[in-house]
Design an enzyme around this catalytic site. Structure first.
Site, PDB file in Angstrom:
ATOM      1  CB  SER A  92      93.715  36.958  50.627  1.00 44.06           C
ATOM      2  OG  SER A  92      92.736  36.319  51.402  1.00 44.06           O
TER       3      SER A  92
HETATM    4  N1  SAH Z   1      89.995  32.706  49.955  1.00 44.06           N
HETATM    5  C1  SAH Z   1      89.072  33.761  49.659  1.00 44.06           C
HETATM    6  C2  SAH Z   1      89.095  34.829  50.729  1.00 44.06           C
HETATM    7  C3  SAH Z   1      87.738  35.205  51.161  1.00 44.06           C
HETATM    8  S1  SAH Z   1      87.646  36.164  52.629  1.00 44.06           S
HETATM    9  C4  SAH Z   1      89.278  34.315  48.277  1.00 44.06           C
HETATM   10  O1  SAH Z   1      90.239  33.923  47.593  1.00 44.06           O
HETATM   11  O2  SAH Z   1      88.457  35.116  47.842  1.00 44.06           O
HETATM   12  C5  SAH Z   1      87.252  34.944  53.844  1.00 44.06           C
HETATM   13  C6  SAH Z   1      85.957  34.234  53.695  1.00 44.06           C
HETATM   14  O3  SAH Z   1      85.777  33.432  54.858  1.00 44.06           O
HETATM   15  C7  SAH Z   1      84.710  35.102  53.599  1.00 44.06           C
HETATM   16  O4  SAH Z   1      84.058  34.845  52.391  1.00 44.06           O
HETATM   17  C8  SAH Z   1      83.850  34.677  54.805  1.00 44.06           C
HETATM   18  O5  SAH Z   1      82.460  34.648  54.533  1.00 44.06           O
HETATM   19  C9  SAH Z   1      84.394  33.279  55.056  1.00 44.06           C
HETATM   20  N2  SAH Z   1      84.143  32.725  56.382  1.00 44.06           N
HETATM   21  C10 SAH Z   1      84.194  33.327  57.593  1.00 44.06           C
HETATM   22  N3  SAH Z   1      83.880  32.465  58.570  1.00 44.06           N
HETATM   23  C11 SAH Z   1      83.637  31.261  57.966  1.00 44.06           C
HETATM   24  C12 SAH Z   1      83.239  29.980  58.427  1.00 44.06           C
HETATM   25  N4  SAH Z   1      83.029  29.704  59.728  1.00 44.06           N
HETATM   26  N5  SAH Z   1      83.071  28.998  57.520  1.00 44.06           N
HETATM   27  C13 SAH Z   1      83.249  29.219  56.206  1.00 44.06           C
HETATM   28  N6  SAH Z   1      83.618  30.420  55.702  1.00 44.06           N
HETATM   29  C14 SAH Z   1      83.798  31.441  56.570  1.00 44.06           C
END
Ligand code: SAH
Length: 253
Positions: free
Chosen positions: A97
């Protein structure tokens, strides 16, 4: 002749100097800058200046953003963009993000009633991704449980976070749509992925006085940032600004 006190009058007591910015935060090792040259701390300070100019006022959030080396969470080809206010690919079609969004959501978490009264306790993050936001949260909360559904990113986050030695971050592989009941109740839940509804489990696993911050698609498909406060009387929901997160998906892959 009686001497007049100097100004400012010195207060009696033992007030030491204020803690230096970005250092000596409890439980967090001081890291050295590397990867984008010796002045990565300076680059982060510039980023923090922009966050403050953009409306982030929480000192702990600004300190955490100044401390966590975002360039260590992105591929080497993207290191020179690590401190721009942009989301970046982290593999498997997911993104880290934007700093301004991470800071905004963290600031909202600290605004929860329980957090204002007692500091931020246990937090659940849905969507570990590369682990960056979990590292930022580790400075702000007593315990961070972070859950990721993609094994490749769960492993990547473990690798990225290892050198930081953050003892209060717990990495979980699983479907975050179910929350993580074993760690409940949470003072705060933060989601980095957005669906069409907020899963009931998240509300159930939130402590009274706790706050949920998550993106959710509304009519027309636009994603909005949502805040849900759990009060003794029930849930209070506020819809904030439009956002753009990756989709929340079910199951582990
Ligand atoms: N906080 C992260 C942002 C990653 S993007 C960072 O700092 O990099 C959001 C993430 O949510 C992705 O990796 C995606 O695989 C995950 N995601 C989506 N649905 C999910 C679920 N049901 N449970 C766990 N993770 C999930």
């Amino acid at each position: 002749m009686q001497r007049r006190p100097g100004f400012p009058a010195r207060l009696s007591g033992t007030g030491g100097p204020p803690p230096a910015r970005g250092t000596a935060l409890p439980g967090v090792p001081v890291t050295t800058s590397a990867g984008v040259g010796l002045d990565s701390a300076a680059v982060r300070e510039r980023m923090v200046g922009k966050l403050a100019a953009g409306g982030i006022t929480s000192a702990p959030v600004l300190q955490a953003m100044a401390a966590v080396e975002r360039h260590r969470f992105v591929d080497s080809a993207l290191v020179n963009q690590a401190y721009e206010d942009t989301s970046l690919p982290i593999g498997l079609a997911q993104t880290i993000s934007k700093p301004s969004v991470v800071a905004r959501m963290c600031e909202l978490l600290l605004g929860a009633q329980a957090a204002r009264e007692r500091g931020l306790g246990r937090v659940l993050e849905i969507g570990t991704g590369c682990g960056y936001q979990a590292a930022v949260l580790s400075y702000l909360a007593r315990e961070v449980y972070t859950i990721e559904r993609l094994r490749g990113l769960h492993d990547k986050a473990r690798h990225n976070l290892r050198p930081f030695r953050l003892a209060n971050v717990h990495l979980l592989l699983g479907d975050g749509m179910l929350g993580y009941a074993k760690g409940a109740p949470y003072a705060a839940i933060i989601s980095a992925a957005g669906g069409d509804v907020i899963p009931q489990e998240w509300c159930d696993q939130l402590a009274v006085g706790g706050r949920l911050v998550a993106p959710m698609s509304v009519a027309g498909g636009q994603q909005m940032l949502l805040v849900i406060d759990k009060t003794p009387q029930g849930l209070n929901q506020s819809v904030l600004e439009p956002v753009n997160f990756v989709p929340l998906k079910s199951g582990v892959a």
